[in-house]
Motif scaffolding. Structure first.
Motif, short mmCIF file in Angstrom:
data_model
loop_
_atom_site.label_atom_id
_atom_site.label_comp_id
_atom_site.label_asym_id
_atom_site.label_seq_id
_atom_site.Cartn_x
_atom_site.Cartn_y
_atom_site.Cartn_z
N MET A 1 0.83 -1.23 -0.07
CA MET A 1 -0.08 -0.02 0.12
C MET A 1 0.76 1.20 0.00
N PHE A 2 1.83 1.40 0.77
CA PHE A 2 2.78 2.57 0.91
C PHE A 2 3.34 2.77 -0.35
N ARG A 3 4.02 1.72 -1.01
CA ARG A 3 4.57 1.92 -2.11
C ARG A 3 3.94 2.23 -3.32
N ARG A 4 2.65 1.79 -3.36
CA ARG A 4 1.59 2.18 -4.21
C ARG A 4 1.31 3.61 -4.29
N ARG A 5 1.24 4.00 -2.91
CA ARG A 5 0.64 5.36 -2.51
C ARG A 5 1.76 6.33 -3.05
N PHE A 6 2.94 6.08 -2.50
CA PHE A 6 4.10 7.15 -2.50
C PHE A 6 5.10 6.93 -3.83
N ARG A 7 4.85 5.71 -4.36
CA ARG A 7 5.63 5.43 -5.28
C ARG A 7 7.14 5.25 -5.25
N MET A 8 7.40 4.87 -3.71
CA MET A 8 8.87 4.10 -3.27
C MET A 8 8.65 3.53 -2.12
N ARG A 9 9.56 2.81 -1.56
CA ARG A 9 9.70 2.10 -0.30
C ARG A 9 9.53 3.04 0.79
N LYS A 10 8.99 2.18 1.84
CA LYS A 10 8.76 2.88 3.18
C LYS A 10 10.14 3.51 3.77
N HIS A 11 11.06 2.49 3.88
CA HIS A 11 12.38 2.76 4.28
C HIS A 11 12.95 3.83 3.47
N VAL A 12 12.86 3.86 2.24
CA VAL A 12 13.45 5.24 1.56
C VAL A 12 12.58 6.41 2.10
N PHE A 13 11.46 6.45 2.07
CA PHE A 13 10.94 7.73 2.60
C PHE A 13 11.21 8.28 3.98
N LEU A 14 11.33 7.16 4.79
CA LEU A 14 11.64 7.82 6.05
C LEU A 14 13.22 8.37 6.25
N ARG A 15 13.87 7.51 5.28
CA ARG A 15 15.56 8.08 5.17
C ARG A 15 15.39 9.34 4.72
N ILE A 16 14.70 9.87 3.65
CA ILE A 16 14.67 11.06 3.28
C ILE A 16 14.06 12.19 4.37
N VAL A 17 12.84 11.74 5.04
CA VAL A 17 12.56 12.64 5.98
C VAL A 17 13.58 12.82 7.15
N GLU A 18 14.26 11.74 7.67
CA GLU A 18 15.43 11.75 8.61
C GLU A 18 16.39 12.78 8.04
N ASP A 19 16.76 12.52 6.84
CA ASP A 19 17.96 13.38 6.43
C ASP A 19 17.61 14.95 6.21
N LEU A 20 16.20 15.12 5.73
CA LEU A 20 15.97 16.43 5.72
C LEU A 20 15.74 17.24 7.17
N SER A 21 15.38 16.32 8.23
CA SER A 21 15.15 16.71 9.40
C SER A 21 16.51 17.41 10.12
N ARG A 22 17.38 16.48 9.66
CA ARG A 22 18.93 16.80 10.16
C ARG A 22 19.63 18.05 9.17
N SER A 23 19.22 18.14 8.11
CA SER A 23 19.81 19.36 7.40
C SER A 23 19.28 20.79 7.32
N ASP A 24 17.90 20.45 7.75
CA ASP A 24 17.03 21.83 7.64
C ASP A 24 15.96 21.87 8.69
N ASN A 25 16.14 23.01 9.83
CA ASN A 25 15.36 23.09 10.90
C ASN A 25 13.84 23.15 10.45
N TYR A 26 13.71 23.44 9.15
CA TYR A 26 12.06 23.60 8.86
C TYR A 26 11.61 22.19 9.00
N PHE A 27 12.24 20.98 8.77
CA PHE A 27 11.67 19.87 8.93
C PHE A 27 11.82 19.12 10.18
N THR A 28 11.38 19.85 11.16
CA THR A 28 11.55 19.59 12.65
C THR A 28 10.32 19.83 13.18
N GLN A 29 9.95 19.01 14.36
CA GLN A 29 8.65 19.13 14.93
C GLN A 29 8.93 20.52 15.71
N ARG A 30 8.22 21.50 15.72
CA ARG A 30 8.44 23.00 16.64
C ARG A 30 7.16 23.15 17.38
#
Length: 108
Positions: A1-30
């Protein structure tokens, strides 16, 4: 289901979220001045990915994820800039001669 909806595997998506959170303060919970939590990094990245994957308009995504239209556009802009900054050297480069030869060998 995740792969069909986002057109990528879940672990790749979560890695992108984690990398963005580390590099840009905008992608953190404030938390705002009223001690209310803002939009989560997952929601911000989900917004951008859905717009890119399906070509959705900002107002269609803001109804789905419950984020304002200007925030949706800011998420998309920062997401794209962040992806380029993080992954340009590895994934977004022009092919080398070795790459071209490998591609040609696979097609033969």
């Amino acid at each position: 289901m995740f792969r069909r909806r986002f057109r990528m595997r879940k672990h790749v998506f979560l890695r992108i979220v984690e990398d963005l959170s580390r590099s840009d303060n905008y992608f953190t919970q404030r938390v705002d001045a009223l001690n209310k939590e803002g939009v989560s990094p997952l929601a911000k990245c989900t917004t951008a990915m859905r717009m890119l994957a399906y070509g959705m308009a900002a107002d269609a995504v803001d109804e789905y994820i419950k984020i304002g239209g200007s925030t949706v556009l800011e998420c998309l802009r920062r997401f794209c800039k962040g992806i380029i900054q993080l992954y340009e050297q590895v994934y977004l480069r022009a092919p080398t001669q070795d790459d071209l030869q490998r591609i040609q060998l696979k097609t033969i």
